[in-house]
Motif scaffolding. Structure first.
Motif, PDB file in Angstrom:
ATOM      1  N   GLY A 181       5.607  -6.301   6.420  1.00 26.75           N
ATOM      2  CA  GLY A 181       4.444  -6.646   7.225  1.00 26.75           C
ATOM      3  C   GLY A 181       3.216  -5.795   6.929  1.00 26.75           C
ATOM      4  N   LYS A 182       3.389  -4.719   6.177  1.00 27.15           N
ATOM      5  CA  LYS A 182       2.260  -3.833   5.866  1.00 27.15           C
ATOM      6  C   LYS A 182       1.461  -4.389   4.690  1.00 27.15           C
ATOM      7  CE  LYS A 182       3.490  -0.613   8.827  1.00 27.15           C
ATOM      8  NZ  LYS A 182       4.197  -1.297   9.838  1.00 27.15           N
ATOM      9  N   LYS A 183       0.221  -3.874   4.541  1.00 31.01           N
ATOM     10  CA  LYS A 183      -0.678  -4.280   3.461  1.00 31.01           C
ATOM     11  C   LYS A 183      -0.994  -3.066   2.593  1.00 31.01           C
ATOM     12  CE  LYS A 183      -3.820  -5.515   6.295  1.00 31.01           C
ATOM     13  NZ  LYS A 183      -5.055  -5.942   6.922  1.00 31.01           N
ATOM     14  N   VAL A 184      -1.650  -3.322   1.457  1.00 29.55           N
ATOM     15  CA  VAL A 184      -2.089  -2.236   0.577  1.00 29.55           C
ATOM     16  C   VAL A 184      -3.004  -1.303   1.361  1.00 29.55           C
ATOM     17  CG1 VAL A 184      -3.438  -1.686  -1.496  1.00 29.55           C
ATOM     18  CG2 VAL A 184      -1.819  -3.587  -1.535  1.00 29.55           C
ATOM     19  N   ASN A 185      -2.829  -0.017   1.135  1.00 30.62           N
ATOM     20  CA  ASN A 185      -3.565   1.082   1.778  1.00 30.62           C
ATOM     21  C   ASN A 185      -3.116   1.382   3.208  1.00 30.62           C
ATOM     22  OD1 ASN A 185      -5.121   1.757  -0.489  1.00 30.62           O
ATOM     23  ND2 ASN A 185      -6.587   0.143   0.002  1.00 30.62           N
ATOM     24  N   ASP A 186      -2.171   0.591   3.758  1.00 31.21           N
ATOM     25  CA  ASP A 186      -1.622   0.924   5.067  1.00 31.21           C
ATOM     26  C   ASP A 186      -0.751   2.175   4.939  1.00 31.21           C
ATOM     27  OD1 ASP A 186      -2.785  -1.233   6.266  1.00 31.21           O
ATOM     28  OD2 ASP A 186      -0.922  -2.342   6.616  1.00 31.21           O
ATOM     29  N   ILE A 187      -0.659   2.914   6.007  1.00 28.05           N
ATOM     30  CA  ILE A 187       0.222   4.081   6.060  1.00 28.05           C
ATOM     31  C   ILE A 187       1.307   3.763   7.076  1.00 28.05           C
ATOM     32  CG2 ILE A 187       0.390   6.513   6.713  1.00 28.05           C
ATOM     33  CD1 ILE A 187      -2.457   6.848   5.626  1.00 28.05           C
ATOM     34  N   THR A 188       2.546   4.043   6.689  1.00 24.25           N
ATOM     35  CA  THR A 188       3.675   3.753   7.566  1.00 24.25           C
ATOM     36  C   THR A 188       4.566   4.981   7.693  1.00 24.25           C
ATOM     37  OG1 THR A 188       5.510   2.236   7.999  1.00 24.25           O
ATOM     38  CG2 THR A 188       5.102   2.788   5.703  1.00 24.25           C
ATOM     39  N   MET A 189       5.152   5.142   8.864  1.00 27.38           N
ATOM     40  CA  MET A 189       6.088   6.240   9.124  1.00 27.38           C
ATOM     41  C   MET A 189       7.504   5.688   8.994  1.00 27.38           C
ATOM     42  SD  MET A 189       6.622   9.412  10.158  1.00 27.38           S
ATOM     43  CE  MET A 189       5.191  10.014  11.018  1.00 27.38           C
ATOM     44  N   ILE A 190       8.276   6.291   8.105  1.00 25.98           N
ATOM     45  CA  ILE A 190       9.671   5.900   7.917  1.00 25.98           C
ATOM     46  C   ILE A 190      10.541   6.996   8.511  1.00 25.98           C
ATOM     47  CG2 ILE A 190      11.464   5.263   6.260  1.00 25.98           C
ATOM     48  CD1 ILE A 190       9.103   3.320   6.218  1.00 25.98           C
ATOM     49  N   ASN A 191      11.387   6.618   9.470  1.00 26.29           N
ATOM     50  CA  ASN A 191      12.283   7.595  10.073  1.00 26.29           C
ATOM     51  C   ASN A 191      13.495   7.814   9.188  1.00 26.29           C
ATOM     52  OD1 ASN A 191      10.745   8.036  12.429  1.00 26.29           O
ATOM     53  ND2 ASN A 191      11.471   6.088  13.250  1.00 26.29           N
ATOM     54  N   THR A 192      13.739   9.079   8.848  1.00 28.89           N
ATOM     55  CA  THR A 192      14.879   9.462   8.028  1.00 28.89           C
ATOM     56  C   THR A 192      15.713  10.467   8.812  1.00 28.89           C
ATOM     57  OG1 THR A 192      13.801  11.353   6.993  1.00 28.89           O
ATOM     58  CG2 THR A 192      13.466   9.201   5.945  1.00 28.89           C
ATOM     59  N   PRO A 193      16.928  10.755   8.353  1.00 29.80           N
ATOM     60  CA  PRO A 193      17.738  11.749   9.056  1.00 29.80           C
ATOM     61  C   PRO A 193      17.051  13.116   9.159  1.00 29.80           C
ATOM     62  CG  PRO A 193      19.104  10.509   7.544  1.00 29.80           C
ATOM     63  CD  PRO A 193      17.684  10.093   7.290  1.00 29.80           C
ATOM     64  N   SER A 194      16.178  13.435   8.211  1.00 29.68           N
ATOM     65  CA  SER A 194      15.492  14.729   8.246  1.00 29.68           C
ATOM     66  C   SER A 194      14.137  14.653   8.953  1.00 29.68           C
ATOM     67  CB  SER A 194      15.320  15.266   6.819  1.00 29.68           C
ATOM     68  OG  SER A 194      14.558  14.362   6.051  1.00 29.68           O
ATOM     69  N   GLY A 195      13.847  13.517   9.566  1.00 30.43           N
ATOM     70  CA  GLY A 195      12.579  13.351  10.289  1.00 30.43           C
ATOM     71  C   GLY A 195      11.734  12.251   9.692  1.00 30.43           C
ATOM     72  N   GLY A 196      10.573  12.016  10.299  1.00 32.36           N
ATOM     73  CA  GLY A 196       9.678  10.966   9.834  1.00 32.36           C
ATOM     74  C   GLY A 196       8.903  11.371   8.597  1.00 32.36           C
ATOM     75  N   ILE A 197       8.760  10.413   7.673  1.00 33.32           N
ATOM     76  CA  ILE A 197       7.994  10.644   6.443  1.00 33.32           C
ATOM     77  C   ILE A 197       6.925   9.551   6.366  1.00 33.32           C
ATOM     78  CG2 ILE A 197       8.070  10.748   3.927  1.00 33.32           C
ATOM     79  CD1 ILE A 197      10.986  11.622   4.154  1.00 33.32           C
ATOM     80  N   GLU A 198       5.703   9.957   6.075  1.00 31.69           N
ATOM     81  CA  GLU A 198       4.612   8.996   5.965  1.00 31.69           C
ATOM     82  C   GLU A 198       4.425   8.563   4.511  1.00 31.69           C
ATOM     83  OE1 GLU A 198       1.427   9.542   9.463  1.00 31.69           O
ATOM     84  OE2 GLU A 198       1.290  11.044   7.874  1.00 31.69           O
ATOM     85  N   TYR A 199       4.278   7.261   4.338  1.00 30.26           N
ATOM     86  CA  TYR A 199       4.052   6.682   3.024  1.00 30.26           C
ATOM     87  C   TYR A 199       2.800   5.818   3.076  1.00 30.26           C
ATOM     88  CZ  TYR A 199       8.853   7.950   1.833  1.00 30.26           C
ATOM     89  OH  TYR A 199      10.011   8.635   1.592  1.00 30.26           O
ATOM     90  N   LYS A 200       2.088   5.796   1.962  1.00 29.33           N
ATOM     91  CA  LYS A 200       0.933   4.912   1.815  1.00 29.33           C
ATOM     92  C   LYS A 200       1.316   3.825   0.825  1.00 29.33           C
ATOM     93  CE  LYS A 200      -3.945   4.798   0.622  1.00 29.33           C
ATOM     94  NZ  LYS A 200      -5.113   5.580   0.201  1.00 29.33           N
ATOM     95  N   ILE A 201       1.006   2.574   1.157  1.00 24.52           N
ATOM     96  CA  ILE A 201       1.305   1.461   0.272  1.00 24.52           C
ATOM     97  C   ILE A 201       0.228   1.409  -0.803  1.00 24.52           C
ATOM     98  CG2 ILE A 201       1.453  -1.045   0.096  1.00 24.52           C
ATOM     99  CD1 ILE A 201       2.622   0.766   3.162  1.00 24.52           C
ATOM    100  N   ILE A 202       0.662   1.419  -2.078  1.00 20.54           N
ATOM    101  CA  ILE A 202      -0.260   1.403  -3.211  1.00 20.54           C
ATOM    102  C   ILE A 202      -0.440  -0.019  -3.743  1.00 20.54           C
ATOM    103  CG2 ILE A 202      -0.697   2.293  -5.533  1.00 20.54           C
ATOM    104  CD1 ILE A 202       1.152   4.637  -4.804  1.00 20.54           C
ATOM    105  N   THR A 203       0.673  -0.682  -4.041  1.00 15.98           N
ATOM    106  CA  THR A 203       0.598  -2.046  -4.570  1.00 15.98           C
ATOM    107  C   THR A 203       1.718  -2.899  -3.971  1.00 15.98           C
ATOM    108  OG1 THR A 203       2.021  -1.594  -6.475  1.00 15.98           O
ATOM    109  CG2 THR A 203      -0.345  -1.323  -6.804  1.00 15.98           C
ATOM    110  N   ILE A 204       1.462  -4.200  -3.958  1.00 17.82           N
ATOM    111  CA  ILE A 204       2.462  -5.190  -3.552  1.00 17.82           C
ATOM    112  C   ILE A 204       2.461  -6.270  -4.628  1.00 17.82           C
ATOM    113  CG2 ILE A 204       3.158  -6.867  -1.804  1.00 17.82           C
ATOM    114  CD1 ILE A 204       1.373  -5.255   0.194  1.00 17.82           C
ATOM    115  N   GLU A 205       3.654  -6.559  -5.168  1.00 24.05           N
ATOM    116  CA  GLU A 205       3.781  -7.604  -6.186  1.00 24.05           C
ATOM    117  C   GLU A 205       4.773  -8.646  -5.714  1.00 24.05           C
ATOM    118  OE1 GLU A 205       3.527  -5.899 -10.468  1.00 24.05           O
ATOM    119  OE2 GLU A 205       4.673  -4.470  -9.264  1.00 24.05           O
TER     120      GLU A 205
END
Length: 158
Positions: free
Chosen positions: A132-156
């Motif tokens: 559901g995210k778009k290019v340049n969106d930032i999303t928080m992914i919850n991992t066992p070691s805590g949340g990690i933020e990722y930025k979407i670069i490209t979608i193909e």
């Protein structure tokens, strides 16, 4: 039963495995059982019991694949209108905001998921955070070691 999302390639792979099980493995197991029966007493015949056990595994896998294929919702990403959003089947490049480490993943069905090939299950926490995210969106992914933020670069959509 709920529809099982699957890419076209994933469905083809399951069909090939099903064909292999039915046309190669099943006849080989039947021949092994027949051969083992010739050895005599079935109570203490290890070859017979091993072949019967293998037959059980094979038949269960055949049933499992047939059930999945009968409930499959096969999605051909190349025929879906491009929405510029991450959807099932899309290939996504992301960057970890804290480490600048880049990753590329393809979102696929559960049976196709293979992290070593950068194919992640649509039901994984990573995919759920990306869909559901778009290019340049930032999303928080919850991992066992805590949340990690990722930025979407490209979608193909390949």
């Amino acid at each position: 039963m709920n529809p099982i999302p699957m890419t076209l390639k994933g469905a083809e792979t399951l069909r090939a495995e099903l064909n292999e099980l039915k046309t190669v493995k099943r006849p080989r197991i039947i021949a092994s059982i027949a051969e083992a029966r010739e050895y005599g007493d079935l109570k203490e015949n290890a070859e017979y019991h091993a072949a019967r056990e293998e037959q059980g595994f094979c038949e269960r896998r055949i049933q499992e694949i047939e059930a999945k294929l009968s409930n499959a919702q096969i999605i051909d990403i190349t025929k879906i209108p491009k929405t510029n959003r991450i959807i099932f089947g899309s290939t996504v490049s992301i960057v970890n905001i804290n480490t600048d480490e880049k990753f590329t993943y393809r979102i696929v069905g559960d049976d196709e998921a293979d992290f070593k090939k950068n194919m992640i299950s649509v039901n994984s926490p990573m995919a759920r955070g990306l869909v559901g995210k778009k290019v340049n969106d930032i999303t928080m992914i919850n991992t066992p070691s805590g949340g990690i933020e990722y930025k979407i670069i490209t979608i193909e959509y390949i």
